[in-house]
Design a protein around this motif. Structure first.
Motif, PDB file in Angstrom:
ATOM      1  N   UNK A   1     -49.346  43.127 -44.481  1.00  0.00           N
ATOM      2  CA  UNK A   1     -48.179  43.572 -45.086  1.00  0.00           C
ATOM      3  C   UNK A   1     -47.038  43.738 -44.087  1.00  0.00           C
ATOM      4  N   UNK A   2     -45.802  42.974 -44.649  1.00  0.00           N
ATOM      5  CA  UNK A   2     -44.566  43.042 -43.951  1.00  0.00           C
ATOM      6  C   UNK A   2     -44.056  44.549 -43.623  1.00  0.00           C
ATOM      7  N   UNK A   3     -43.548  44.647 -42.521  1.00  0.00           N
ATOM      8  CA  UNK A   3     -42.969  45.939 -42.308  1.00  0.00           C
ATOM      9  C   UNK A   3     -41.560  45.769 -42.905  1.00  0.00           C
ATOM     10  N   UNK A   4     -41.211  46.880 -43.585  1.00  0.00           N
ATOM     11  CA  UNK A   4     -39.805  46.900 -44.447  1.00  0.00           C
ATOM     12  C   UNK A   4     -38.854  47.310 -43.522  1.00  0.00           C
ATOM     13  N   UNK A   5     -37.662  46.431 -43.407  1.00  0.00           N
ATOM     14  CA  UNK A   5     -36.361  46.395 -42.913  1.00  0.00           C
ATOM     15  C   UNK A   5     -35.282  47.122 -43.598  1.00  0.00           C
ATOM     16  N   UNK A   6     -34.378  47.761 -42.866  1.00  0.00           N
ATOM     17  CA  UNK A   6     -33.210  48.233 -43.543  1.00  0.00           C
ATOM     18  C   UNK A   6     -32.330  46.743 -43.751  1.00  0.00           C
ATOM     19  N   UNK A   7     -31.949  46.433 -45.247  1.00  0.00           N
ATOM     20  CA  UNK A   7     -31.371  45.200 -45.370  1.00  0.00           C
ATOM     21  C   UNK A   7     -30.048  45.026 -44.678  1.00  0.00           C
ATOM     22  N   UNK A   8     -29.761  44.175 -44.001  1.00  0.00           N
ATOM     23  CA  UNK A   8     -28.414  44.150 -43.066  1.00  0.00           C
ATOM     24  C   UNK A   8     -27.189  43.902 -44.255  1.00  0.00           C
ATOM     25  N   UNK A   9     -26.128  44.624 -43.544  1.00  0.00           N
ATOM     26  CA  UNK A   9     -24.768  44.268 -44.463  1.00  0.00           C
ATOM     27  C   UNK A   9     -24.543  42.906 -44.658  1.00  0.00           C
ATOM     28  N   UNK A  10     -24.662  41.707 -44.068  1.00  0.00           N
ATOM     29  CA  UNK A  10     -24.584  40.647 -44.172  1.00  0.00           C
ATOM     30  C   UNK A  10     -25.282  40.014 -45.189  1.00  0.00           C
ATOM     31  N   UNK A  11     -26.555  40.467 -45.753  1.00  0.00           N
ATOM     32  CA  UNK A  11     -27.420  39.860 -46.508  1.00  0.00           C
ATOM     33  C   UNK A  11     -26.895  39.662 -47.617  1.00  0.00           C
ATOM     34  N   UNK A  12     -25.963  40.568 -48.288  1.00  0.00           N
ATOM     35  CA  UNK A  12     -25.491  40.299 -49.721  1.00  0.00           C
ATOM     36  C   UNK A  12     -24.383  39.279 -49.703  1.00  0.00           C
ATOM     37  N   UNK A  13     -23.727  39.195 -48.439  1.00  0.00           N
ATOM     38  CA  UNK A  13     -22.651  38.137 -48.374  1.00  0.00           C
ATOM     39  C   UNK A  13     -23.132  36.692 -48.237  1.00  0.00           C
ATOM     40  N   UNK A  14     -24.490  36.643 -47.741  1.00  0.00           N
ATOM     41  CA  UNK A  14     -25.253  35.400 -47.717  1.00  0.00           C
ATOM     42  C   UNK A  14     -25.573  34.991 -49.087  1.00  0.00           C
ATOM     43  N   UNK A  15     -26.109  36.152 -49.835  1.00  0.00           N
ATOM     44  CA  UNK A  15     -26.839  35.813 -51.211  1.00  0.00           C
ATOM     45  C   UNK A  15     -25.628  35.625 -51.833  1.00  0.00           C
ATOM     46  N   UNK A  16     -24.438  36.142 -52.055  1.00  0.00           N
ATOM     47  CA  UNK A  16     -23.136  35.474 -52.612  1.00  0.00           C
ATOM     48  C   UNK A  16     -22.908  34.212 -52.437  1.00  0.00           C
ATOM     49  N   UNK A  17     -22.846  33.908 -51.113  1.00  0.00           N
ATOM     50  CA  UNK A  17     -22.687  32.490 -50.728  1.00  0.00           C
ATOM     51  C   UNK A  17     -23.635  31.579 -51.455  1.00  0.00           C
ATOM     52  N   UNK A  18     -24.845  31.773 -51.234  1.00  0.00           N
ATOM     53  CA  UNK A  18     -25.932  30.908 -51.840  1.00  0.00           C
ATOM     54  C   UNK A  18     -25.579  30.816 -53.438  1.00  0.00           C
ATOM     55  N   UNK A  19     -25.225  32.090 -53.943  1.00  0.00           N
ATOM     56  CA  UNK A  19     -25.067  31.814 -55.356  1.00  0.00           C
ATOM     57  C   UNK A  19     -23.833  31.004 -56.000  1.00  0.00           C
ATOM     58  N   UNK A  20     -22.804  31.179 -54.928  1.00  0.00           N
ATOM     59  CA  UNK A  20     -21.395  30.569 -55.413  1.00  0.00           C
ATOM     60  C   UNK A  20     -21.515  29.002 -55.196  1.00  0.00           C
ATOM     61  N   UNK A  21     -22.535  28.724 -54.213  1.00  0.00           N
ATOM     62  CA  UNK A  21     -22.504  27.211 -53.834  1.00  0.00           C
ATOM     63  C   UNK A  21     -23.691  26.530 -54.283  1.00  0.00           C
ATOM     64  N   UNK A  22     -24.381  27.096 -55.256  1.00  0.00           N
ATOM     65  CA  UNK A  22     -25.576  26.643 -55.715  1.00  0.00           C
ATOM     66  C   UNK A  22     -25.449  25.147 -56.405  1.00  0.00           C
ATOM     67  N   UNK A  23     -24.519  24.884 -56.848  1.00  0.00           N
ATOM     68  CA  UNK A  23     -24.356  23.580 -57.321  1.00  0.00           C
ATOM     69  C   UNK A  23     -24.449  22.546 -56.306  1.00  0.00           C
ATOM     70  N   UNK A  24     -24.197  22.811 -55.006  1.00  0.00           N
ATOM     71  CA  UNK A  24     -24.260  21.976 -54.176  1.00  0.00           C
ATOM     72  C   UNK A  24     -25.844  21.981 -53.166  1.00  0.00           C
ATOM     73  N   UNK A  25     -26.623  20.971 -53.551  1.00  0.00           N
ATOM     74  CA  UNK A  25     -27.913  21.033 -52.939  1.00  0.00           C
ATOM     75  C   UNK A  25     -27.824  21.244 -51.199  1.00  0.00           C
ATOM     76  N   UNK A  26     -26.739  20.684 -50.658  1.00  0.00           N
ATOM     77  CA  UNK A  26     -26.723  20.879 -49.204  1.00  0.00           C
ATOM     78  C   UNK A  26     -26.513  22.180 -48.711  1.00  0.00           C
ATOM     79  N   UNK A  27     -26.083  22.987 -49.564  1.00  0.00           N
ATOM     80  CA  UNK A  27     -26.092  24.428 -49.217  1.00  0.00           C
ATOM     81  C   UNK A  27     -27.391  25.033 -48.816  1.00  0.00           C
TER      82      UNK A  27
END
Ligand code: FMN
Length: 198
Positions: A1-27
């Motif tokens: 069982x993986x220990x739960x971590x406080x989700x870092x504030x940059x995590x949502x920025x990265x998730x947003x970037x992955x979403x915005x750039x999803x049309x580019x596989x190289x992302x």
């Protein structure tokens, strides 16, 4: 069982970037830098395999026989550099690299290694039973067509590699002047951030 971590504030920025750039596989590719035993850097492109659920750990898969393994064993600090060309953002994530190989049964991430193997494509799995990386090119092309490894049993060469970021440098080229934020983890593991000049 993986220990739960406080989700870092940059995590949502990265998730947003992955979403915005999803049309580019190289992302889904980024560069991972490690340190060689002679102190020189080593850098290579790898594929982002997602986050370990409920944590900030980024997943990478790699071959136990590759040179980065020894580098990480000697110096477990690494840095990822990730550029999203559509949204024009750069993330530099520095932190601890964690290797989970066949023998690491006591690791809290051992099940994650198993799950990651099961989720690989057949062609990705096959590369782990190719001839030894960086040795002289095998003259036998059949060596690159070995029997397919089983999809439910990771082969010995298969390693899950995690980056647990301790600092993140986020630069967005949008805006004039550009915008840059630094995020870092305090000793008590809480995240802090500061806006800095680009
Ligand atoms: C687009 C692309 C994706 C790659 N993905 C991976 C990967 O996910 N894991 C990996 O170990 N190597 C990957 N590689 C190969 C590495 O860049 C590198 O050649 C290999 O890991 C050996 O590196 P090392 O000798 O420094 O360990 C990829 C290469 C490219 C060009």
């Amino acid at each position: 069982m993986v220990t739960q971590q406080e989700l870092a504030p940059w995590r949502s920025l990265l998730a947003r970037s992955l979403h915005r750039n999803r049309s580019k596989p190289q992302s889904r590719y980024f560069q991972l830098a490690t340190v060689q035993s002679n102190g020189k850097p080593a850098n290579r492109t790898v594929v982002f395999r997602g986050f370990v659920e409920t944590s900030n750990h980024l997943k990478i898969v790699t071959d136990r026989r590759s040179e980065k393994i020894e580098q990480i064993q000697q110096q477990p600090w690494g840095e990822i550099c990730w550029y999203f060309s559509k949204s024009r953002e750069q993330f530099r994530l520095g932190g601890e690299l964690i290797l989970i190989g066949d023998r690491d049964r006591d690791s809290e991430f051992y099940t994650e290694r198993q799950n990651t193997w099961e989720n690989l494509s057949d062609s990705a799995r096959l590369q782990f039973v190719w001839p030894h990386p960086k040795q002289e090119r095998s003259p036998d092309s059949g060596a690159f067509e070995p029997p397919a490894p089983e999809s439910d049993t990771p082969v010995e060469n298969f390693c899950l590699l995690l980056l647990n970021p301790h600092q993140v440098d986020y630069l967005t080229l949008r805006g004039d002047p550009q915008n840059r934020h630094i995020y870092w983890q305090e000793e008590d593991r809480t995240w802090r951030d500061r806006e800095v000049n680009p």
